[in-house]
Structure formats: C-alpha cells, structure tokens
Design a protein around this motif. Sequence first.
Motif, PDB file in Angstrom:
ATOM      1  N   CYS A   6      10.182 -14.271   8.945  1.00  0.00           N
ATOM      2  CA  CYS A   6       9.771 -15.411   9.757  1.00  0.00           C
ATOM      3  C   CYS A   6       8.599 -15.022  10.652  1.00  0.00           C
ATOM      4  O   CYS A   6       7.849 -15.870  11.106  1.00  0.00           O
ATOM      5  N   ASP A   7       8.489 -13.726  10.958  1.00  0.00           N
ATOM      6  CA  ASP A   7       7.380 -13.276  11.784  1.00  0.00           C
ATOM      7  C   ASP A   7       6.094 -13.264  10.980  1.00  0.00           C
ATOM      8  O   ASP A   7       6.083 -12.928   9.795  1.00  0.00           O
ATOM      9  N   ASP A   8       4.995 -13.595  11.648  1.00  0.00           N
ATOM     10  CA  ASP A   8       3.700 -13.618  10.981  1.00  0.00           C
ATOM     11  C   ASP A   8       3.087 -12.225  11.033  1.00  0.00           C
ATOM     12  O   ASP A   8       2.180 -11.955  11.827  1.00  0.00           O
ATOM     13  N   MET A   9       3.583 -11.331  10.194  1.00  0.00           N
ATOM     14  CA  MET A   9       3.142  -9.942  10.194  1.00  0.00           C
ATOM     15  C   MET A   9       2.829  -9.489   8.775  1.00  0.00           C
ATOM     16  O   MET A   9       3.735  -9.372   7.950  1.00  0.00           O
ATOM     17  N   PRO A  10       1.566  -9.246   8.466  1.00  0.00           N
ATOM     18  CA  PRO A  10       1.255  -8.718   7.140  1.00  0.00           C
ATOM     19  C   PRO A  10       1.778  -7.294   6.971  1.00  0.00           C
ATOM     20  O   PRO A  10       1.777  -6.507   7.915  1.00  0.00           O
ATOM     21  N   VAL A  11       2.235  -6.993   5.765  1.00  0.00           N
ATOM     22  CA  VAL A  11       2.740  -5.657   5.446  1.00  0.00           C
ATOM     23  C   VAL A  11       1.885  -5.074   4.323  1.00  0.00           C
ATOM     24  O   VAL A  11       1.798  -5.656   3.238  1.00  0.00           O
ATOM     25  N   ILE A  12       1.251  -3.946   4.605  1.00  0.00           N
ATOM     26  CA  ILE A  12       0.443  -3.247   3.598  1.00  0.00           C
ATOM     27  C   ILE A  12       1.158  -1.959   3.223  1.00  0.00           C
ATOM     28  O   ILE A  12       1.412  -1.108   4.075  1.00  0.00           O
ATOM     29  N   ILE A  13       1.498  -1.837   1.955  1.00  0.00           N
ATOM     30  CA  ILE A  13       2.113  -0.601   1.456  1.00  0.00           C
ATOM     31  C   ILE A  13       1.009   0.409   1.190  1.00  0.00           C
ATOM     32  O   ILE A  13       0.001   0.098   0.550  1.00  0.00           O
ATOM     33  N   ILE A  14       1.197   1.635   1.691  1.00  0.00           N
ATOM     34  CA  ILE A  14       0.274   2.744   1.401  1.00  0.00           C
ATOM     35  C   ILE A  14       1.127   3.877   0.850  1.00  0.00           C
ATOM     36  O   ILE A  14       1.866   4.525   1.591  1.00  0.00           O
ATOM     37  N   SER A  15       1.047   4.094  -0.472  1.00  0.00           N
ATOM     38  CA  SER A  15       2.005   4.997  -1.103  1.00  0.00           C
ATOM     39  C   SER A  15       1.402   5.724  -2.302  1.00  0.00           C
ATOM     40  O   SER A  15       0.467   5.224  -2.933  1.00  0.00           O
ATOM     41  N   ALA A  16       1.950   6.903  -2.581  1.00  0.00           N
ATOM     42  CA  ALA A  16       1.562   7.653  -3.780  1.00  0.00           C
ATOM     43  C   ALA A  16       2.342   7.186  -5.001  1.00  0.00           C
ATOM     44  O   ALA A  16       2.035   7.582  -6.127  1.00  0.00           O
ATOM     45  N   LYS A  17       3.338   6.336  -4.810  1.00  0.00           N
ATOM     46  CA  LYS A  17       4.120   5.787  -5.928  1.00  0.00           C
ATOM     47  C   LYS A  17       3.306   4.655  -6.559  1.00  0.00           C
ATOM     48  O   LYS A  17       3.402   3.501  -6.139  1.00  0.00           O
ATOM     49  N   ASN A  18       2.496   5.015  -7.536  1.00  0.00           N
ATOM     50  CA  ASN A  18       1.538   4.043  -8.072  1.00  0.00           C
ATOM     51  C   ASN A  18       1.945   3.434  -9.409  1.00  0.00           C
ATOM     52  O   ASN A  18       1.119   2.862 -10.123  1.00  0.00           O
ATOM     53  N   GLU A  19       3.244   3.540  -9.783  1.00  0.00           N
ATOM     54  CA  GLU A  19       3.688   2.929 -11.026  1.00  0.00           C
ATOM     55  C   GLU A  19       3.607   1.400 -10.910  1.00  0.00           C
ATOM     56  O   GLU A  19       3.950   0.837  -9.879  1.00  0.00           O
ATOM     57  N   PRO A  20       3.126   0.733 -11.949  1.00  0.00           N
ATOM     58  CA  PRO A  20       3.028  -0.741 -11.908  1.00  0.00           C
ATOM     59  C   PRO A  20       4.337  -1.414 -11.524  1.00  0.00           C
ATOM     60  O   PRO A  20       4.343  -2.401 -10.784  1.00  0.00           O
ATOM     61  N   LYS A  21       5.468  -0.874 -12.005  1.00  0.00           N
ATOM     62  CA  LYS A  21       6.771  -1.472 -11.703  1.00  0.00           C
ATOM     63  C   LYS A  21       7.046  -1.443 -10.201  1.00  0.00           C
ATOM     64  O   LYS A  21       7.572  -2.417  -9.629  1.00  0.00           O
ATOM     65  N   THR A  22       6.678  -0.323  -9.555  1.00  0.00           N
ATOM     66  CA  THR A  22       6.880  -0.207  -8.108  1.00  0.00           C
ATOM     67  C   THR A  22       6.016  -1.201  -7.356  1.00  0.00           C
ATOM     68  O   THR A  22       6.474  -1.881  -6.432  1.00  0.00           O
ATOM     69  N   LYS A  23       4.745  -1.302  -7.760  1.00  0.00           N
ATOM     70  CA  LYS A  23       3.832  -2.223  -7.093  1.00  0.00           C
ATOM     71  C   LYS A  23       4.329  -3.662  -7.200  1.00  0.00           C
ATOM     72  O   LYS A  23       4.364  -4.402  -6.215  1.00  0.00           O
ATOM     73  N   VAL A  24       4.719  -4.052  -8.398  1.00  0.00           N
ATOM     74  CA  VAL A  24       5.193  -5.421  -8.610  1.00  0.00           C
ATOM     75  C   VAL A  24       6.449  -5.677  -7.779  1.00  0.00           C
ATOM     76  O   VAL A  24       6.598  -6.740  -7.164  1.00  0.00           O
ATOM     77  N   SER A  25       7.354  -4.694  -7.721  1.00  0.00           N
ATOM     78  CA  SER A  25       8.615  -4.857  -7.007  1.00  0.00           C
ATOM     79  C   SER A  25       8.393  -5.096  -5.511  1.00  0.00           C
ATOM     80  O   SER A  25       8.979  -6.021  -4.927  1.00  0.00           O
ATOM     81  N   VAL A  26       7.557  -4.278  -4.884  1.00  0.00           N
ATOM     82  CA  VAL A  26       7.370  -4.431  -3.434  1.00  0.00           C
ATOM     83  C   VAL A  26       6.531  -5.662  -3.091  1.00  0.00           C
ATOM     84  O   VAL A  26       6.742  -6.304  -2.055  1.00  0.00           O
ATOM     85  N   LEU A  27       5.591  -6.006  -3.961  1.00  0.00           N
ATOM     86  CA  LEU A  27       4.803  -7.216  -3.710  1.00  0.00           C
ATOM     87  C   LEU A  27       5.671  -8.460  -3.827  1.00  0.00           C
ATOM     88  O   LEU A  27       5.553  -9.403  -3.046  1.00  0.00           O
ATOM     89  N   ARG A  28       6.573  -8.467  -4.806  1.00  0.00           N
ATOM     90  CA  ARG A  28       7.523  -9.576  -4.914  1.00  0.00           C
ATOM     91  C   ARG A  28       8.543  -9.539  -3.773  1.00  0.00           C
ATOM     92  O   ARG A  28       9.113 -10.571  -3.406  1.00  0.00           O
ATOM     93  N   GLY A  29       8.770  -8.350  -3.221  1.00  0.00           N
ATOM     94  CA  GLY A  29       9.748  -8.192  -2.151  1.00  0.00           C
ATOM     95  C   GLY A  29       9.222  -8.536  -0.771  1.00  0.00           C
ATOM     96  O   GLY A  29       9.963  -8.418   0.207  1.00  0.00           O
ATOM     97  N   GLY A  30       7.957  -8.944  -0.676  1.00  0.00           N
ATOM     98  CA  GLY A  30       7.442  -9.383   0.619  1.00  0.00           C
ATOM     99  C   GLY A  30       6.205  -8.687   1.107  1.00  0.00           C
ATOM    100  O   GLY A  30       5.591  -9.115   2.088  1.00  0.00           O
ATOM    101  N   ALA A  31       5.789  -7.579   0.472  1.00  0.00           N
ATOM    102  CA  ALA A  31       4.559  -6.907   0.893  1.00  0.00           C
ATOM    103  C   ALA A  31       3.351  -7.766   0.555  1.00  0.00           C
ATOM    104  O   ALA A  31       3.360  -8.532  -0.410  1.00  0.00           O
ATOM    105  N   ASP A  32       2.297  -7.627   1.349  1.00  0.00           N
ATOM    106  CA  ASP A  32       1.092  -8.421   1.154  1.00  0.00           C
ATOM    107  C   ASP A  32       0.023  -7.682   0.351  1.00  0.00           C
ATOM    108  O   ASP A  32      -0.871  -8.316  -0.213  1.00  0.00           O
ATOM    109  N   ASP A  33       0.101  -6.355   0.331  1.00  0.00           N
ATOM    110  CA  ASP A  33      -0.932  -5.582  -0.363  1.00  0.00           C
ATOM    111  C   ASP A  33      -0.375  -4.204  -0.681  1.00  0.00           C
ATOM    112  O   ASP A  33       0.650  -3.776  -0.113  1.00  0.00           O
TER     113      ASP A  33
END
Length: 230
Positions: free
Chosen positions: A73-100
Amino acid sequence: MNNPIHILVAEDDNDISRLLCSIIKKSGYIPQPAYSGTEALLYLEQRRWSMLLLDLMLPGMSGEELLERIDRCDDMPVIIISAKNEPKTKVSVLRGGADDFITKPFDVEEVSARIDSHLRTYARIAQPVLPHVLQHKGLVLDRDAMSVTADGAVLTLTAREFEILSLLMSAPKKVFTKSNLYERVWQQPFYGDDNIINVHMSRLRSKLLKAAPQSDYIETVWGMGYRLKP
C-alpha cells in the motif's frame, strides 16, 4: 519531490553497501544501510521510505521473504540488486512486487539513472485521488466541506486532527505507524519524538468519544501504530 528522499539499502556486503550509499548521496538523497533482511524489516516498520534497494541473498531473512512482507500500500519502489541473474529469479521477484532488477556487477551510472527514473515515476502516482467523501461505520468525512460527523453528530476538528482521521479512513485496514502519520500529516521527517502524535491522537479520540459515546472508532495496535477499528 521537495521532501527529503530516504532510501533503504538492504545489502550485506560492506563494500557494495558503501558504494550504493555513495551513489545515493551524490544524487542528493539520504541512504540508510541495512545488513540483513531482519534489520531491513525493522527499518521498514519504523518509518516510511522513498525507495528500497534490495539484495536477494541476505542473512536472517532473504530478499524474497522480505519482498513478501512489504506493505504494497506504501508508494515505495523496490529495486532488486542481485547476482542471482537467472531469468526464473528475475520473473519471480518482478511478479512478486519488485519494480526493477539490476544484475551484479552493476554500472554506477545505470544504478543512479534507474533510481532517479523510479523516483520520478512514483512521485507522479504517489498521491492517489481520494473520494471526496470517506465513510467508515458511523463516521462520515467530507474532504471538500472539511466536515466530519460521527453517528450524525458534527465534530469540530483542527486541521491536523482532520488530516489524521482522513489518512486513517483512506485505508481502514492499514496500520499506520507514528512515523507514517507524522511524515504524511506534518510533511516532515520523523525523528522518534512521538509526543506530538500522542497528543493529537488523544484529542481526536476524545472528540470522537464525546460525539459518539457508544462507538469506538480508532484502535491502538500495540508496538505498531493505529488503525480504524473494524
């Protein structure tokens, strides 16, 4: 974005954390490092943040777990910065609420540019248009007329009391911490002095009780904050 921009950096690597904090400072923003997921969660519960930079491989609580705990509910962008660069991981966290998602190792200028870009985007959408009239149980608040009634009785509120009640009624199920209330109503950073919140909340509750003795509209969630009583 005239108010101070506070950015939480959840990163357990000291060197990377310092680098990200340096990038944030050079852009004129205020960084706060957190070196574990549990520490980051404590910071998130204490105040409202303008942005979260989140590593996924954190001790205590993983970045994925922390992402699930964030109040969207808070207006706070979330940017993931990670070495876990597998496409599955990226898709999972972006669908889970991350913005980038930014992959390590990263380019300093790219990180800076993406931070600025997301802050601009959220600044445009951060203030949702509220209905002119808010209602909850026997409470009716008219933002245009600046009027409030409780079980039909008219309340005379100060501007701060009106804004506090309006904020609570805008999200009846949400628990607002004292820092949430102070920073949204007073539009200033909260440094932990909660006396002013206590005084205004006490007066507001007294006026509500006087107008509607049989009703209890605001409840204290101990250790967390306030919300409208269901």
